[in-house]
Design an enzyme around this catalytic site. Structure first.
Site, mmCIF file in Angstrom:
data_model
loop_
_atom_site.group_PDB
_atom_site.id
_atom_site.type_symbol
_atom_site.label_atom_id
_atom_site.label_comp_id
_atom_site.label_asym_id
_atom_site.label_seq_id
_atom_site.Cartn_x
_atom_site.Cartn_y
_atom_site.Cartn_z
ATOM 1 N N LYS A 120 22.704 -17.534 38.005
ATOM 2 C CA LYS A 120 22.519 -16.576 36.913
ATOM 3 C C LYS A 120 22.605 -17.328 35.588
ATOM 4 C CE LYS A 120 24.586 -12.420 34.851
ATOM 5 N NZ LYS A 120 25.748 -11.503 34.837
ATOM 6 N N LYS A 141 27.063 -19.456 37.516
ATOM 7 C CA LYS A 141 26.868 -18.525 36.399
ATOM 8 C C LYS A 141 27.060 -19.311 35.113
ATOM 9 C CE LYS A 141 28.495 -14.147 34.441
ATOM 10 N NZ LYS A 141 29.466 -13.025 34.587
#
Length: 337
Positions: free
Chosen positions: A260, A198
């Site tokens: 992400k 992330k």
């Protein structure tokens, strides 16, 4: 005069039927995960930061899940907006058994037992400082004390009926701690979808607006509070670091790994796909959604064509599953074929 060309690749593109036969990448509704926003108000509220999306009441959330199930979407992930009065430095509301989140899980499972409920495990919706971890008096993010809270949060979600818990906090060691706790509590069948890579991305702005979960300014709390999440989310410059995170999450018991954002990080998705045998998820985040929506609203792009191309690109890079706000639209479009 036709040239003497024994190889004419265009022959395999001549008709829709032939193109479908040789397509290397396919997209279907079963690969889509639908993110849903919720709050504890009785009314559903349209989101200004994400046109076309809604922050749902619990009743509205249950109804929306039923609607998308009919479209072929059977996996949802939930993101709560928590009232300011319930937020604290240590995010204790995250493991309140009568809080909004476990009530929403139970309501969905009671009405739609077959749907796969994925839960967000992180403190930022519950933190008065707006961070995924506990902020100490010096402005640092406390890793191990945060993991202790995340473990309680994940266990609460499992007890409420979650099928998959998804730690999105990027604290070190949280996957292993959650796995050990779930197993010891009799929840060995609950999966972990780790936000493995992330990134500290500028694409999250509309999401934070939807949940009022952006990091707060130092002046509000009387202590230094980081204005960004760069000390725990990944540096956008790095790829090899993501592979280190993959190895750690695998060893700690993750069932899925995630990248992400998705669109700006297709190279990372490909690198992760080639580095692991675990299923790879990718999150087409709020900024990606909003850019397509804005361009389509201005008439510069065809929304359907761009959405489908963007998702095919994410799949082609190696994602097995995609979290996308376009999931219901895409499922409808796919059913028209």
């Amino acid at each position: 005069m036709p040239q003497d060309l024994p190889q004419r690749p265009r022959r395999n593109r001549r008709t829709a039927a032939i193109r479908a036969m040789v397509a290397e990448t396919r997209l279907d509704a079963g690969q889509l995960i639908y993110p849903l926003f919720l709050h504890d108000d009785p009314n559903d509220v349209a989101l200004d930061s994400l046109p076309g999306l809604t922050r749902w009441s619990v009743d509205g959330l249950v109804g929306e899940v039923g609607r998308v199930i009919a479209l072929g979407i059977d996996k949802v992930v939930l993101f709560p907006k928590i009232a300011d009065g319930l937020k604290s430095v240590t995010g204790d509301e995250a493991y309140n058994p009568e809080g909004l989140y476990p009530r929403a899980i139970r309501a969905i499972k009671a009405a739609h037992p077959g749907v796969c409920v994925i839960t967000d495990v992180a403190l930022d919706p519950y933190s008065s400082d707006g961070h995924d971890g506990i902020v100490n008096d010096d402005g640092g993010i406390e890793n191990d004390p945060t993991v202790e809270v995340l473990v309680k949060q994940a266990l609460l979600h499992a007890e409420a009926g979650a099928d998959i818990v998804a730690p999105s906090d990027m604290m070190d060691g949280r996957v292993g701690a959650i796995r050990d706790t779930l197993d010891a509590a009799g929840h060995a069948d609950v999966s972990i979808m780790s936000y493995t890579a992330k990134y500290a991305s500028a694409y999250y702005g509309p999401f934070r607006g939807a949940l009022d979960s952006a990091p707060k300014s130092s002046a509000e709390g009387g202590k230094p509070i980081p204005g960004d999440k760069k000390t725990y989310q990944m540096d956008p410059a790095n790829v090899r670091e993501a592979l280190r995170e993959v190895e750690l999450d695998e060893n700690e018991g993750a069932d899925f790994v995630m990248v992400k954002p998705a669109g700006p990080y297709l190279d990372v998705i490909r690198a992760v796909r080639e580095h692991t045998h675990l299923p790879v998820a990718a999150y087409q985040v709020s900024g990606e959604y909003l850019m397509i929506k804005a361009a389509a609203a201005s008439g510069w792009v065809d929304e359907r064509a761009v959405v489908m191309e963007s998702l095919l690109g994410i799949r082609r890079a190696g994602a097995d599953a995609i979290l996308t706000y376009f999931a219901p639209q895409v499922a409808g479009w796919l059913s028209e074929k």
